[in-house]
Design an enzyme around this catalytic site. Structure first.
Site, PDB file in Angstrom:
ATOM      1  N   ARG A  99      -7.880  -9.078 -37.877  1.00  0.00           N
ATOM      2  CA  ARG A  99      -8.146 -10.065 -36.854  1.00  0.00           C
ATOM      3  C   ARG A  99      -8.234 -11.443 -37.485  1.00  0.00           C
ATOM      4  NH1 ARG A  99     -13.623  -9.153 -33.346  1.00  0.00           N
ATOM      5  NH2 ARG A  99     -14.527 -11.156 -33.820  1.00  0.00           N
ATOM      6  N   CYS A 100      -7.817 -12.459 -36.734  1.00  0.00           N
ATOM      7  CA  CYS A 100      -7.794 -13.810 -37.293  1.00  0.00           C
ATOM      8  C   CYS A 100      -9.194 -14.290 -37.640  1.00  0.00           C
ATOM      9  CB  CYS A 100      -7.125 -14.776 -36.319  1.00  0.00           C
ATOM     10  SG  CYS A 100      -7.727 -14.741 -34.645  1.00  0.00           S
ATOM     11  N   LEU A 101      -9.253 -15.228 -38.570  1.00  0.00           N
ATOM     12  CA  LEU A 101     -10.493 -15.831 -39.043  1.00  0.00           C
ATOM     13  C   LEU A 101     -11.406 -14.833 -39.743  1.00  0.00           C
ATOM     14  CD1 LEU A 101     -11.212 -18.257 -36.102  1.00  0.00           C
ATOM     15  CD2 LEU A 101     -10.661 -18.906 -38.434  1.00  0.00           C
TER      16      LEU A 101
END
Length: 253
Positions: A99-101
């Site tokens: 998942r991003c971040l």
């Protein structure tokens, strides 16, 4: 902690430039542990931390215990650390940073139960809710760097959150509703971001009947909405919107 900071920058337009004070989004590493044993970390906006932890861990089935602020010890420093005082053995190998971040995905197959909820909204009510939703997005207006999420009962916004991560914003409002022990039946999720399979899965986990976004859904998100019986609405902007699945919950008049 402050969700934004101020910094001097050089602003250019055409051939002219000037030094101005700009507002920037704060980004902090959040480290979550159980009884002192680290299980995962991610990056987030340093606000509504209790809600983020509860929403993330309970939605993804990472913990079976019902979390509350009393079970979380939060320390704010260079990083934010949250230690959970629950008796569960959780292996970090269950997660991947897909998942991003720097967030996570739980490595398991999810089933989608049909949502049976006769809740509905008129187009006019949905548009009015989005106007209120947009007006609450103060951090985005200041920085242009935040995603927003909210949960509404069709009359008012019950929970609202902003975060640098779109998944985080959704987890925060879900966690807020869980901590307040409010039922998800008859509620709508509002988001500012694109609707991915992960976002729609989080909402279907709690039986939310409607998800509406200012942006677009992916094809897999539409398939999951169809499988779970969720009404999925996108591009809610001004006097327009698109209904992708289960249109009976959106009354056009």
């Amino acid at each position: 902690m402050n969700p934004s900071i101020k910094r001097k920058i050089i602003k250019c337009q055409g051939t002219s430039s000037e030094e101005v004070e700009d507002c920037l989004a704060s980004e902090k590493k959040l480290v979550i542990s159980v009884q002192g044993k680290e299980i995962l970390s991610l990056y987030c906006t340093p606000m509504m931390v209790n809600e983020l932890v509860a929403g993330l861990l309970m939605t993804e089935g990472v913990v079976s215990s019902k979390l509350s602020p009393d079970t979380m010890t939060i320390v704010h420093g260079d990083d934010i650390t949250v230690d959970l005082s629950i008796e569960e053995d959780i292996s970090p190998e269950r997660f991947t940073t897909a998942r991003c971040l720097g967030g996570l995905t739980v490595l398991k197959k999810r089933s989608f139960e049909k949502i049976n909820d006769d809740f509905y909204l008129t187009v006019e009510v949905l548009k009015n809710l989005f106007d209120d939703f947009h007006n609450k997005s103060e951090l985005f207006k200041m920085t242009g760097c935040f995603h927003s999420a909210a949960i509404s009962d069709g009359k008012a916004i019950l929970s609202f959150a902003e975060d640098i991560g779109r998944h985080n914003a959704v987890d925060k409002v879900i966690g807020d509703i869980l901590l307040k022990d409010i039922a998800f039946k008859g509620k709508t999720m509002l988001v500012s971001c694109r609707v991915s399979s992960e976002i729609i899965s989080k909402c279907s986990r709690w039986g939310l009947p409607i998800l509406a976004s200012r942006s677009a859904p992916t094809d897999l998100a539409i398939k999951i909405a169809e499988m779970s019986g969720m009404t999925l609405v996108g591009f809610v902007r001004g006097d327009r919107l698109n209904i992708y699945t289960n249109p009976e919950r959106i009354i056009i008049k």
